[in-house]
Each structure stands twice: as structure tokens, then as C-alpha cells.
Design a protein around this motif. Structure first.
Motif, PDB file in Angstrom:
ATOM      1  N   GLU A   3      -9.888 -11.041   2.711  1.00 31.07           N
ATOM      2  CA  GLU A   3      -9.473  -9.968   2.490  1.00 31.07           C
ATOM      3  C   GLU A   3      -9.142  -8.491   3.988  1.00 31.07           C
ATOM      4  O   GLU A   3      -7.767  -8.262   4.212  1.00 31.07           O
ATOM      5  CB  GLU A   3      -9.798  -8.425   1.467  1.00 31.07           C
ATOM      6  N   VAL A   6      -6.339 -10.664   6.289  1.00 28.87           N
ATOM      7  CA  VAL A   6      -5.614 -10.265   5.871  1.00 28.87           C
ATOM      8  C   VAL A   6      -5.237  -9.042   6.489  1.00 28.87           C
ATOM      9  O   VAL A   6      -4.241  -8.645   7.102  1.00 28.87           O
ATOM     10  CB  VAL A   6      -5.017 -10.574   4.845  1.00 28.87           C
ATOM     11  N   ARG A  27       5.368 -11.166   4.331  1.00 23.07           N
ATOM     12  CA  ARG A  27       4.367 -11.867   3.823  1.00 23.07           C
ATOM     13  C   ARG A  27       4.669 -13.451   3.891  1.00 23.07           C
ATOM     14  O   ARG A  27       3.456 -13.728   4.183  1.00 23.07           O
ATOM     15  CB  ARG A  27       5.200 -12.017   1.980  1.00 23.07           C
ATOM     16  N   GLY A  31       1.309 -15.542   4.406  1.00 19.17           N
ATOM     17  CA  GLY A  31       0.711 -16.549   3.515  1.00 19.17           C
ATOM     18  C   GLY A  31       0.506 -16.124   2.168  1.00 19.17           C
ATOM     19  O   GLY A  31      -0.702 -16.676   1.622  1.00 19.17           O
ATOM     20  N   ILE A  32       0.961 -15.019   1.540  1.00 18.13           N
ATOM     21  CA  ILE A  32       0.253 -13.575   0.442  1.00 18.13           C
ATOM     22  C   ILE A  32       1.896 -13.631  -0.718  1.00 18.13           C
ATOM     23  O   ILE A  32       2.726 -13.627   0.254  1.00 18.13           O
ATOM     24  CB  ILE A  32      -0.492 -13.076   1.365  1.00 18.13           C
ATOM     25  N   SER A  33       1.707 -13.753  -1.970  1.00 23.50           N
ATOM     26  CA  SER A  33       2.232 -13.303  -2.638  1.00 23.50           C
ATOM     27  C   SER A  33       2.960 -12.039  -2.203  1.00 23.50           C
ATOM     28  O   SER A  33       2.104 -11.300  -1.641  1.00 23.50           O
ATOM     29  CB  SER A  33       1.473 -13.664  -3.868  1.00 23.50           C
ATOM     30  N   GLN A  36       0.405  -9.609  -3.924  1.00 20.46           N
ATOM     31  CA  GLN A  36      -1.571  -9.347  -3.022  1.00 20.46           C
ATOM     32  C   GLN A  36      -0.708  -8.247  -2.180  1.00 20.46           C
ATOM     33  O   GLN A  36      -1.320  -7.709  -1.718  1.00 20.46           O
ATOM     34  CB  GLN A  36      -1.931 -10.644  -2.611  1.00 20.46           C
ATOM     35  N   LEU A  37       0.497  -8.456  -1.453  1.00 22.25           N
ATOM     36  CA  LEU A  37       0.664  -7.721  -0.562  1.00 22.25           C
ATOM     37  C   LEU A  37       0.938  -6.117  -0.658  1.00 22.25           C
ATOM     38  O   LEU A  37       0.403  -5.375  -0.010  1.00 22.25           O
ATOM     39  CB  LEU A  37       2.273  -8.173   0.278  1.00 22.25           C
ATOM     40  N   MET A  40      -2.692  -4.649  -1.346  1.00 14.03           N
ATOM     41  CA  MET A  40      -2.835  -4.626   0.146  1.00 14.03           C
ATOM     42  C   MET A  40      -2.124  -2.875   0.578  1.00 14.03           C
ATOM     43  O   MET A  40      -3.345  -2.620   1.338  1.00 14.03           O
ATOM     44  CB  MET A  40      -3.214  -5.521   0.953  1.00 14.03           C
TER      45      MET A  40
END
Length: 111
Positions: A3, A6, A27, A31-33, A36-37, A40
């Protein structure tokens, strides 16, 4: 640990895309959904690493300092043209074998 990596990628992206940015591009590049973005980004806003300024997300002073004190400071520094030139222009065909140089000299686990 992941994390934090990222988050540093997100900060580096916002450092280089001050005037305009694309959350879908961000995103896709890390490479995250979207969920998730979004999580974060919300956490980074609460932690004051990102701020809203003139209706746009921007990296804050605290976020910039955190990025500067990390090994990710140089990330995203390459211009997009330089990055595109360093990548293969076309994909390697699946039916074409790829030979590894000095394959027999490679050390393998449990050997």
C-alpha cells in the motif's frame, strides 16, 4: 508495504500531472480497481498527502515531502516519449520460441 508503494506511485503521478490528470489512466498504470483507488485517495486526503485545490486533486506539501524522502522520487520522471521508445513496439509471437542466453549456467533452486 504494498500500500505504501502504491501511495508513492499515486503521489508521483499527481506530482507530474498538475494541470490535468485522468483517474482511469492512473488506475490503469498502477493496476488497481476503481474501488481500491477511491479508498486510497480518500485515505490520502484524510492523511493530508493529497488536497483539493481549485476543484482538482493535488499533491500537498506533506505528500511532496514524503515522496521526496522515498526512493520513488525519481519515478515518472521520464517523459512519455522516452518511455514509449524503451518498450517493444510489437508483441513477441506466441508460436516463436524465446531462447534464454546461457540457460544451462543459470542457478536453480534445490540444485
Amino acid at each position: 508495504m504494498i500500500e505504501e508503494y502504491v501511495e508513492l506511485l499515486i503521489l508521483a503521478y499527481f506530482r507530474n500531472h498538475v494541470d490535468e490528470y485522468s483517474l482511469s489512466e492512473l488506475r490503469h498504470s498502477i493496476g488497481i480497481s476503481f474501488a481500491q483507488l477511491e479508498d486510497m485517495l480518500e485515505r490520502m486526503i484524510v492523511e493530508k498527502k493529497l488536497i483539493y485545490e481549485e476543484a482538482m486533486l493535488r499533491i500537498s506539501f506533506a505528500g511532496r515531502m514524503w515522496l521526496m524522502n522515498s526512493p520513488m522520487e525519481e519515478y515518472y520522471e521520464a517523459k512519455e516519449g522516452e518511455l514509449e521508445n524503451s518498450v517493444l513496439k510489437e508483441a513477441w509471437p506466441l508460436d516463436k520460441p524465446f531462447y534464454v542466453r546461457n540457460f544451462s549456467k543459470k542457478k536453480w533452486r534445490n540444485s
